[in-house]
Design a protein around this motif. Structure first.
Motif, PDB file in Angstrom:
ATOM      1  N   MET A   1       0.853  -1.176   0.000  1.00  7.73           N
ATOM      2  CA  MET A   1       0.000   0.000   0.000  1.00  7.73           C
ATOM      3  C   MET A   1       0.899   1.240   0.000  1.00  7.73           C
ATOM      4  SD  MET A   1      -2.989   1.063   2.705  1.00  7.73           S
ATOM      5  CE  MET A   1      -4.075  -0.281   2.333  1.00  7.73           C
ATOM      6  N   SER A   2       0.608   2.199  -0.857  1.00  7.83           N
ATOM      7  CA  SER A   2       1.433   3.391  -0.967  1.00  7.83           C
ATOM      8  C   SER A   2       1.193   4.323   0.212  1.00  7.83           C
ATOM      9  CB  SER A   2       1.127   4.127  -2.272  1.00  7.83           C
ATOM     10  OG  SER A   2      -0.142   4.744  -2.193  1.00  7.83           O
ATOM     11  N   GLU A   3       2.115   5.277   0.384  1.00  7.11           N
ATOM     12  CA  GLU A   3       1.966   6.264   1.455  1.00  7.11           C
ATOM     13  C   GLU A   3       0.676   7.062   1.256  1.00  7.11           C
ATOM     14  OE1 GLU A   3       4.139  10.340   2.932  1.00  7.11           O
ATOM     15  OE2 GLU A   3       5.400   8.707   2.184  1.00  7.11           O
ATOM     16  N   ARG A   4       0.343   7.398  -0.001  1.00 10.08           N
ATOM     17  CA  ARG A   4      -0.884   8.149  -0.293  1.00 10.08           C
ATOM     18  C   ARG A   4      -2.115   7.346   0.133  1.00 10.08           C
ATOM     19  NH1 ARG A   4      -2.465  12.587  -2.344  1.00 10.08           N
ATOM     20  NH2 ARG A   4      -4.325  12.803  -3.577  1.00 10.08           N
ATOM     21  N   SER A   5      -2.098   6.034  -0.118  1.00  8.40           N
ATOM     22  CA  SER A   5      -3.224   5.189   0.299  1.00  8.40           C
ATOM     23  C   SER A   5      -3.398   5.227   1.805  1.00  8.40           C
ATOM     24  CB  SER A   5      -3.017   3.755  -0.172  1.00  8.40           C
ATOM     25  OG  SER A   5      -3.054   3.683  -1.572  1.00  8.40           O
ATOM     26  N   ASN A   6      -2.287   5.238   2.529  1.00 13.45           N
ATOM     27  CA  ASN A   6      -2.375   5.336   3.987  1.00 13.45           C
ATOM     28  C   ASN A   6      -3.007   6.657   4.404  1.00 13.45           C
ATOM     29  OD1 ASN A   6      -1.246   2.845   4.534  1.00 13.45           O
ATOM     30  ND2 ASN A   6       0.839   3.638   4.554  1.00 13.45           N
ATOM     31  N   MET A   7      -2.756   7.707   3.647  1.00 15.72           N
ATOM     32  CA  MET A   7      -3.255   9.033   4.004  1.00 15.72           C
ATOM     33  C   MET A   7      -4.763   9.154   3.808  1.00 15.72           C
ATOM     34  SD  MET A   7      -0.153  11.395   2.539  1.00 15.72           S
ATOM     35  CE  MET A   7      -0.898  12.923   3.053  1.00 15.72           C
ATOM     36  N   VAL A   8      -5.319   8.439   2.855  1.00 10.54           N
ATOM     37  CA  VAL A   8      -6.762   8.547   2.630  1.00 10.54           C
ATOM     38  C   VAL A   8      -7.536   7.524   3.445  1.00 10.54           C
ATOM     39  CG1 VAL A   8      -6.532   9.624   0.360  1.00 10.54           C
ATOM     40  CG2 VAL A   8      -6.773   7.129   0.521  1.00 10.54           C
ATOM     41  N   GLY A   9      -6.816   6.694   4.156  1.00 13.39           N
ATOM     42  CA  GLY A   9      -7.443   5.768   5.097  1.00 13.39           C
ATOM     43  C   GLY A   9      -8.477   4.863   4.469  1.00 13.39           C
ATOM     44  N   ASP A  10      -9.678   4.926   5.006  1.00 11.96           N
ATOM     45  CA  ASP A  10     -10.749   4.037   4.571  1.00 11.96           C
ATOM     46  C   ASP A  10     -11.184   4.268   3.131  1.00 11.96           C
ATOM     47  OD1 ASP A  10     -10.767   2.818   7.045  1.00 11.96           O
ATOM     48  OD2 ASP A  10     -12.428   4.027   7.816  1.00 11.96           O
ATOM     49  N   LEU A  11     -10.762   5.387   2.534  1.00  9.12           N
ATOM     50  CA  LEU A  11     -11.127   5.659   1.137  1.00  9.12           C
ATOM     51  C   LEU A  11     -10.220   4.917   0.151  1.00  9.12           C
ATOM     52  CD1 LEU A  11     -11.872   9.491   1.217  1.00  9.12           C
ATOM     53  CD2 LEU A  11     -13.513   7.600   1.099  1.00  9.12           C
ATOM     54  N   ALA A  12      -9.091   4.387   0.623  1.00  6.28           N
ATOM     55  CA  ALA A  12      -8.128   3.745  -0.273  1.00  6.28           C
ATOM     56  C   ALA A  12      -8.762   2.691  -1.190  1.00  6.28           C
ATOM     57  CB  ALA A  12      -6.967   3.151   0.524  1.00  6.28           C
ATOM     58  N   PRO A  13      -9.662   1.823  -0.713  1.00  4.83           N
ATOM     59  CA  PRO A  13     -10.227   0.816  -1.612  1.00  4.83           C
ATOM     60  C   PRO A  13     -11.517   1.269  -2.324  1.00  4.83           C
ATOM     61  CG  PRO A  13     -10.888   0.317   0.615  1.00  4.83           C
ATOM     62  CD  PRO A  13      -9.991   1.531   0.688  1.00  4.83           C
ATOM     63  N   VAL A  14     -11.939   2.536  -2.136  1.00  9.80           N
ATOM     64  CA  VAL A  14     -13.211   2.996  -2.693  1.00  9.80           C
ATOM     65  C   VAL A  14     -13.004   3.463  -4.133  1.00  9.80           C
ATOM     66  CG1 VAL A  14     -15.113   4.650  -2.448  1.00  9.80           C
ATOM     67  CG2 VAL A  14     -14.072   3.626  -0.408  1.00  9.80           C
ATOM     68  N   VAL A  15     -13.537   2.681  -5.078  1.00 12.53           N
ATOM     69  CA  VAL A  15     -13.372   2.967  -6.502  1.00 12.53           C
ATOM     70  C   VAL A  15     -13.914   4.349  -6.856  1.00 12.53           C
ATOM     71  CG1 VAL A  15     -14.029   2.244  -8.839  1.00 12.53           C
ATOM     72  CG2 VAL A  15     -13.363   0.529  -7.136  1.00 12.53           C
ATOM     73  N   GLY A  16     -15.088   4.693  -6.331  1.00 15.79           N
ATOM     74  CA  GLY A  16     -15.689   5.985  -6.637  1.00 15.79           C
ATOM     75  C   GLY A  16     -14.807   7.152  -6.244  1.00 15.79           C
ATOM     76  N   TYR A  17     -14.119   7.023  -5.131  1.00 12.36           N
ATOM     77  CA  TYR A  17     -13.198   8.066  -4.687  1.00 12.36           C
ATOM     78  C   TYR A  17     -12.107   8.274  -5.737  1.00 12.36           C
ATOM     79  CZ  TYR A  17      -9.315  10.230  -2.193  1.00 12.36           C
ATOM     80  OH  TYR A  17      -8.279  11.052  -1.832  1.00 12.36           O
TER      81      TYR A  17
END
Length: 150
Positions: A1-17
């Motif tokens: 998981m990238s650092e950016r993914s860690n920053m968006v937290g629960d949004l990381a797996p949300v396709v719509g986001y």
């Protein structure tokens, strides 16, 4: 998981986001690419549809592009006033208008399409042709699902 993914937290797996973020990047770059043309995405879409189907009526153009009927009148007026589209009474249905692209509209559309190609080449530079086709397929599948019920 990238650092950016860690920053968006629960949004990381949300396709719509991620679709929304990618759409924002595309929209901003598109606006920059079209700077100086006086054209917006919706107007280019209308020109492209009319160019591909000379004589089409504005209601049909709206249905193809998902533009509400109430909005089509002002958009078509804008293109007519700019001498990019010609509107004449449809001989088959006197209540409708047949649309055709004027020579200046065809020239501007061609110039805009070249700018769009450059814009997309820039944003999709890291994609292979197969990946680009796959992306188009995936997005098409979402489009065909349509909007959720109100």
């Amino acid at each position: 998981m990238s650092e950016r993914s860690n920053m968006v937290g629960d949004l990381a797996p949300v396709v719509g986001y991620h679709l929304r973020r990618a759409s924002g990047v595309f929209a901003a770059d598109f606006a920059a690419a079209m700077e100086g043309t006086g054209m917006r995405q919706v107007l280019i879409g209308i020109l492209a549809v009319v160019s591909g189907s000379p004589g089409i009526n504005q209601g049909a153009v709206g249905r193809v592009l998902g533009i509400k009927r109430a909005n089509m009148v002002s958009l078509i007026n804008e293109l007519v006033d700019a001498d990019l589209i010609e509107r004449v009474v449809d001989t088959a249905d006197r209540r409708a208008f047949a649309l055709t692209v004027t020579p200046s509209g065809a020239t501007l559309l061609a110039a805009c399409l070249r700018k769009i190609e450059t814009h997309e080449d820039r944003l999709l530079a890291g994609f292979t042709a197969a990946e680009k086709n796959m992306l188009l397929d995936f997005l098409g599948r979402i489009e065909r699902r349509g909007a959720p019920p109100a």
